[in-house]
Design a protein around this motif. Structure first.
Motif: not given
Length: 345
Positions: A52, A199-200, A253, A256-257, A260-261
């Motif tokens: 992460d 956005d993390n 990121c 898995q994100r 979304t980005r």
């Protein structure tokens, strides 16, 4: 010429690029052995695996701990610029480094700054790619440490250092804590930017109000990342109206994100925000400036002409003086014209 080749060959600037995060995996392993620094693994295929954002910060700081002497710093800067020039026709970069990442190993600020500057000069001489430096505050360490960093920057002024930045976990150091340090940097003639609204982190940890503080109290003229701005339409409207640059990154990121980005970037585009395509920590996220342009063009449905305009517009967000901006714009315009002819024929 196909469209992807055109996008990769566009002349580009990268205004959000961390030197410690741009280490070639093989170089990191070599430097770790040279200085007897233990790593999680010495397998280049897994060296940059992380769970992460906070695990990623540990990986970056571990990489920085392996850069120790003047030659190391020069090598890292040179290889960073060379890799970007080869992968995506990079012409200009403004690159972050965190002085406090090197201090635990006893590295003086002057060694890191002058080493990086030497690598930049050599890359310009050999490759025609220009670089500048942005010492960056680790917001997790507090304003007293930030002031000490600024004092070192001002004591050892070099022409390649053109501004300051700030990064790290935003929840651990909101921007208002650093207003006095930033104002002192401005009085000394340094430009200012800051990682804000990443956005993390949640909206509570990195709220849109931080962008207002970064612009007004810190005196920044651009925002690094900024994705959480979408949580406040009033801040979005202000930044769109003022044409505030956001140095956005398509891949920085966890995998898995990614979708979304990309959705966020499409929303920022529709809101009229000025986005500058950048890379952040290219090898750590398995990307490069060419891949960033290809990805952004795909996800934002840009035509080749629109992508070319983005490359030109990025020059407006640089901290180059007006003379150098005009020279870069002329060179970019000429190269884009030739690429456009090749694409159309």
């Amino acid at each position: 010429m196909d469209t992807e080749t055109f996008l990769r060959r566009l002349p580009k600037g990268d205004l959000h690029l961390h030197l410690a995060g741009a280490l070639r995996p093989a170089t990191l392993v070599e430097l770790a052995r040279k200085h007897d620094v233990p790593l999680r693994t010495t397998d280049p295929q897994h060296l940059y695996n992380f769970a992460d954002f906070y695990d990623f910060l540990d990986v970056v700081r571990a990489a920085a701990s392996c850069i120790r002497d003047h030659g190391d710093f020069a090598r890292v800067a040179y290889e960073c610029l060379a890799d970007a020039a080869q992968a995506g026709n990079l012409k200009y970069a403004e690159m972050f480094f965190n002085p406090t990442d090197y201090l635990p190993a006893g590295v003086p600020y002057r060694t890191m700054a002058e080493g990086y500057a030497e690598g930049i000069r050599q890359a310009e001489a050999d490759l025609g790619v220009t670089g500048r430096l942005i010492p960056s505050i680790n917001r997790e360490l507090g304003p007293d440490t930030a002031r000490q960093m600024l004092d070192a920057v001002l004591e050892h002024r070099i022409e390649q250092v053109i501004g300051i930045g700030m990064d790290g976990a935003e929840r651990s150091g909101p921007p208002e804590q650093y207003a006095e340090v930033y104002q002192a940097a401005g009085r000394a003639g340094l430009r200012r930017t800051a990682h804000t609204c990443e956005d993390n982190q949640t909206l509570a940890e990195a709220p849109p109000a931080n962008i207002t503080t970064t612009l007004d109290a810190l005196g920044c003229d651009r925002i690094d990342h900024g994705y959480n701005i979408l949580g406040d339409p009033a801040v979005v409207r202000r930044c769109a109206e003022e044409d505030t640059p956001f140095t956005v990154c398509s891949h920085t990121c966890v995998p898995q994100r990614l979708t979304t980005r990309w959705k966020t970037l499409r929303t920022m585009q529709r809101a009229g925000l000025f986005m500058v395509v950048c890379t952040d920590d290219p090898p750590m996220y398995r990307t490069d400036i060419g891949t960033a342009y290809v990805t952004i063009a795909r996800e934002l449905a840009q035509t080749p002409a629109e992508a070319a305009q983005s490359a030109l517009a990025a020059l407006d967000a640089t901290w180059l003086d007006d003379t150098d901006k005009r020279a870069q714009r002329k060179a970019f315009t000429d190269e884009i014209a030739a690429l456009t002819i090749a694409l159309e024929n």
